[in-house]
Write a protein that holds these residues in place. Structure first.
Motif, PDB file in Angstrom:
ATOM      1  N   MET A   1       0.837  -1.187   0.000  1.00 18.81           N
ATOM      2  CA  MET A   1       0.000   0.000   0.000  1.00 18.81           C
ATOM      3  C   MET A   1       0.876   1.241   0.000  1.00 18.81           C
ATOM      4  SD  MET A   1      -3.040  -0.924   2.694  1.00 18.81           S
ATOM      5  CE  MET A   1      -4.089   0.361   2.168  1.00 18.81           C
ATOM      6  N   PRO A   2       0.427   2.272  -0.684  1.00 14.36           N
ATOM      7  CA  PRO A   2       1.204   3.511  -0.667  1.00 14.36           C
ATOM      8  C   PRO A   2       1.188   4.138   0.726  1.00 14.36           C
ATOM      9  CG  PRO A   2      -0.867   3.829  -1.843  1.00 14.36           C
ATOM     10  CD  PRO A   2      -0.761   2.372  -1.511  1.00 14.36           C
ATOM     11  N   THR A   3       2.263   4.808   1.043  1.00 12.22           N
ATOM     12  CA  THR A   3       2.368   5.469   2.346  1.00 12.22           C
ATOM     13  C   THR A   3       1.522   6.733   2.330  1.00 12.22           C
ATOM     14  OG1 THR A   3       4.613   4.661   2.568  1.00 12.22           O
ATOM     15  CG2 THR A   3       3.961   6.475   4.011  1.00 12.22           C
ATOM     16  N   LYS A   4       0.671   6.853   3.327  1.00 12.31           N
ATOM     17  CA  LYS A   4      -0.169   8.038   3.451  1.00 12.31           C
ATOM     18  C   LYS A   4      -0.114   8.517   4.885  1.00 12.31           C
ATOM     19  CE  LYS A   4      -3.487   7.347  -0.201  1.00 12.31           C
ATOM     20  NZ  LYS A   4      -4.891   7.376  -0.547  1.00 12.31           N
ATOM     21  N   ARG A   5      -0.314   9.796   5.051  1.00 13.53           N
ATOM     22  CA  ARG A   5      -0.320  10.379   6.391  1.00 13.53           C
ATOM     23  C   ARG A   5      -1.758  10.640   6.804  1.00 13.53           C
ATOM     24  NH1 ARG A   5       4.282  14.529   7.529  1.00 13.53           N
ATOM     25  NH2 ARG A   5       3.760  13.662   9.535  1.00 13.53           N
ATOM     26  N   LEU A   6      -2.000  10.509   8.080  1.00  8.95           N
ATOM     27  CA  LEU A   6      -3.308  10.845   8.615  1.00  8.95           C
ATOM     28  C   LEU A   6      -3.374  12.354   8.840  1.00  8.95           C
ATOM     29  CD1 LEU A   6      -3.746   8.006  11.265  1.00  8.95           C
ATOM     30  CD2 LEU A   6      -4.839   8.163   9.027  1.00  8.95           C
ATOM     31  N   HIS A   7      -4.506  12.928   8.549  1.00  5.63           N
ATOM     32  CA  HIS A   7      -4.693  14.364   8.784  1.00  5.63           C
ATOM     33  C   HIS A   7      -5.020  14.582  10.253  1.00  5.63           C
ATOM     34  CE1 HIS A   7      -4.789  15.695   4.565  1.00  5.63           C
ATOM     35  NE2 HIS A   7      -5.199  14.460   4.345  1.00  5.63           N
ATOM     36  N   GLN A   8      -4.633  15.718  10.750  1.00  5.55           N
ATOM     37  CA  GLN A   8      -4.878  16.035  12.140  1.00  5.55           C
ATOM     38  C   GLN A   8      -5.905  17.172  12.234  1.00  5.55           C
ATOM     39  OE1 GLN A   8      -1.307  16.959  14.242  1.00  5.55           O
ATOM     40  NE2 GLN A   8      -2.158  16.286  16.179  1.00  5.55           N
ATOM     41  N   TRP A  14     -12.796  24.176  10.737  1.00  2.08           N
ATOM     42  CA  TRP A  14     -13.781  23.116  10.912  1.00  2.08           C
ATOM     43  C   TRP A  14     -13.557  21.975   9.922  1.00  2.08           C
ATOM     44  CZ3 TRP A  14     -16.716  20.565   7.626  1.00  2.08           C
ATOM     45  CH2 TRP A  14     -16.888  21.110   6.362  1.00  2.08           C
ATOM     46  N   ASN A  15     -13.172  22.290   8.687  1.00  2.00           N
ATOM     47  CA  ASN A  15     -13.042  21.229   7.688  1.00  2.00           C
ATOM     48  C   ASN A  15     -11.862  20.302   7.955  1.00  2.00           C
ATOM     49  OD1 ASN A  15     -11.191  23.147   6.955  1.00  2.00           O
ATOM     50  ND2 ASN A  15     -11.701  23.111   4.786  1.00  2.00           N
ATOM     51  N   SER A  16     -10.990  20.676   8.869  1.00  2.00           N
ATOM     52  CA  SER A  16      -9.899  19.763   9.226  1.00  2.00           C
ATOM     53  C   SER A  16     -10.459  18.520   9.931  1.00  2.00           C
ATOM     54  CB  SER A  16      -8.859  20.459  10.100  1.00  2.00           C
ATOM     55  OG  SER A  16      -9.384  20.769  11.369  1.00  2.00           O
ATOM     56  N   THR A  17     -11.566  18.664  10.641  1.00  2.00           N
ATOM     57  CA  THR A  17     -12.220  17.515  11.268  1.00  2.00           C
ATOM     58  C   THR A  17     -12.726  16.565  10.183  1.00  2.00           C
ATOM     59  OG1 THR A  17     -12.897  18.880  13.132  1.00  2.00           O
ATOM     60  CG2 THR A  17     -14.056  16.796  12.844  1.00  2.00           C
ATOM     61  N   TYR A  18     -13.342  17.137   9.173  1.00  2.00           N
ATOM     62  CA  TYR A  18     -13.827  16.328   8.038  1.00  2.00           C
ATOM     63  C   TYR A  18     -12.671  15.577   7.400  1.00  2.00           C
ATOM     64  CZ  TYR A  18     -15.600  15.172   3.407  1.00  2.00           C
ATOM     65  OH  TYR A  18     -15.938  14.504   2.259  1.00  2.00           O
ATOM     66  N   HIS A  19     -11.579  16.277   7.122  1.00  2.00           N
ATOM     67  CA  HIS A  19     -10.425  15.647   6.472  1.00  2.00           C
ATOM     68  C   HIS A  19      -9.769  14.607   7.378  1.00  2.00           C
ATOM     69  CE1 HIS A  19     -10.681  18.047   2.906  1.00  2.00           C
ATOM     70  NE2 HIS A  19     -10.698  19.162   3.638  1.00  2.00           N
ATOM     71  N   MET A  20      -9.747  14.847   8.680  1.00  2.00           N
ATOM     72  CA  MET A  20      -9.178  13.882   9.617  1.00  2.00           C
ATOM     73  C   MET A  20      -9.994  12.584   9.608  1.00  2.00           C
ATOM     74  SD  MET A  20      -8.747  14.059  13.751  1.00  2.00           S
ATOM     75  CE  MET A  20     -10.509  13.962  13.988  1.00  2.00           C
ATOM     76  N   VAL A  21     -11.305  12.710   9.722  1.00  2.00           N
ATOM     77  CA  VAL A  21     -12.163  11.519   9.736  1.00  2.00           C
ATOM     78  C   VAL A  21     -12.093  10.807   8.390  1.00  2.00           C
ATOM     79  CG1 VAL A  21     -14.554  10.707   9.955  1.00  2.00           C
ATOM     80  CG2 VAL A  21     -13.682  12.461  11.510  1.00  2.00           C
ATOM     81  N   GLU A  22     -12.062  11.568   7.323  1.00  2.00           N
ATOM     82  CA  GLU A  22     -11.949  10.978   5.986  1.00  2.00           C
ATOM     83  C   GLU A  22     -10.652  10.187   5.844  1.00  2.00           C
ATOM     84  OE1 GLU A  22     -12.999  12.701   1.661  1.00  2.00           O
ATOM     85  OE2 GLU A  22     -11.300  13.699   2.634  1.00  2.00           O
ATOM     86  N   GLN A  27      -7.782   4.897   5.731  1.00  2.00           N
ATOM     87  CA  GLN A  27      -6.719   4.049   6.269  1.00  2.00           C
ATOM     88  C   GLN A  27      -7.231   3.031   7.297  1.00  2.00           C
ATOM     89  OE1 GLN A  27      -3.553   4.136   5.108  1.00  2.00           O
ATOM     90  NE2 GLN A  27      -4.393   5.554   3.613  1.00  2.00           N
ATOM     91  N   LYS A  28      -8.507   2.754   7.262  1.00  2.00           N
ATOM     92  CA  LYS A  28      -9.128   1.859   8.240  1.00  2.00           C
ATOM     93  C   LYS A  28      -8.412   0.503   8.311  1.00  2.00           C
ATOM     94  CE  LYS A  28     -13.570  -0.381   9.130  1.00  2.00           C
ATOM     95  NZ  LYS A  28     -14.968  -0.472   8.684  1.00  2.00           N
ATOM     96  N   ARG A  29      -8.172  -0.107   7.172  1.00  2.00           N
ATOM     97  CA  ARG A  29      -7.500  -1.414   7.152  1.00  2.00           C
ATOM     98  C   ARG A  29      -6.097  -1.338   7.731  1.00  2.00           C
ATOM     99  NH1 ARG A  29      -8.793  -4.728   1.733  1.00  2.00           N
ATOM    100  NH2 ARG A  29      -9.813  -6.313   3.017  1.00  2.00           N
ATOM    101  N   SER A  30      -5.374  -0.314   7.316  1.00  2.00           N
ATOM    102  CA  SER A  30      -3.996  -0.173   7.792  1.00  2.00           C
ATOM    103  C   SER A  30      -3.959   0.074   9.302  1.00  2.00           C
ATOM    104  CB  SER A  30      -3.306   0.996   7.093  1.00  2.00           C
ATOM    105  OG  SER A  30      -3.271   0.780   5.706  1.00  2.00           O
ATOM    106  N   ILE A  31      -4.872   0.894   9.790  1.00  2.00           N
ATOM    107  CA  ILE A  31      -4.927   1.193  11.220  1.00  2.00           C
ATOM    108  C   ILE A  31      -5.267  -0.061  12.016  1.00  2.00           C
ATOM    109  CG2 ILE A  31      -6.205   2.477  12.993  1.00  2.00           C
ATOM    110  CD1 ILE A  31      -6.461   4.752  10.874  1.00  2.00           C
TER     111      ILE A  31
END
Length: 179
Positions: A1-8, A14-22, A27-31
């Motif tokens: 899988m490609p390396t991706k970072r989680l948003h904080q 406010w939209n940072s919450t949306y991007h964090m949850v997204e 990354q659900k499987r990886s987590i």
């Protein structure tokens, strides 16, 4: 899988919450795999993952609205219709988790409080009224439509007054009569 970072999450955006949850959902499987491999004491349950998916569904219109209004092609005419549609989406009843219902109720109250007088703002009211896509469709009632039309009338009167002050007296007659 490609390396991706989680948003904080960032409290001021406010939209940072949306991007964090997204990003969490992406990354659900990886987590989950990481949690299992490293014997972490606490991971998200199936219900918590489902709640995050529902949260994204509720926040998606806010993200879309933010992108739309922030684009270089947006206009003041889009504000009242966008807020009205957002209110309708949040007010829509749907079965499900009480947490989501509570979240929608709180978001709806916040939107109503912050945009309570948006239809009374002459700039937005006149722009929406003059836009052929919207006209008076997104105003709450007859009072709001009347207020918008009154604002439009005032703006036209201001323009006429300004034009009469700046146009030389002899040229007013020639400007009104076609050749």
């Amino acid at each position: 899988m490609p390396t991706k970072r989680l948003h904080q999450d960032v409290a001021t955006r406010w939209n940072s919450t949306y991007h964090m949850v997204e990003s969490l959902l992406e990354q659900k499987r990886s987590i989950s795999a990481y949690g299992a491999d490293h014997d972490l004491p606490v991971t998200l349950t199936a219900n918590q993952w489902a709640l995050l998916e529902k949260t994204i569904t509720v926040l998606a219109p806010f993200e879309e609205l933010t992108r739309q209004i922030s684009s270089s092609t947006s206009s003041a005419a889009e504000v009242i219709p966008s807020v009205t549609v957002l209110k309708r989406l949040l007010a829509r009843e749907n079965e499900g988790d009480t947490g989501i219902k509570t979240m929608k109720t709180i978001l709806l109250e916040a939107v109503q409080r912050r945009f309570k007088t948006i239809e009374n703002e002459p700039l937005y009211a006149v722009a929406t009224l003059l836009d052929l896509r919207f006209k008076d469709r997104y105003f709450k009632g007859a009072d709001s439509i009347k207020h918008a039309k009154d604002a439009l009338t005032r703006e036209v009167e201001k323009m006429e007054a300004l034009q009469s002050r700046t146009t030389p007296k002899g040229s007013r007659e020639s400007a009104r009569k076609p050749p």
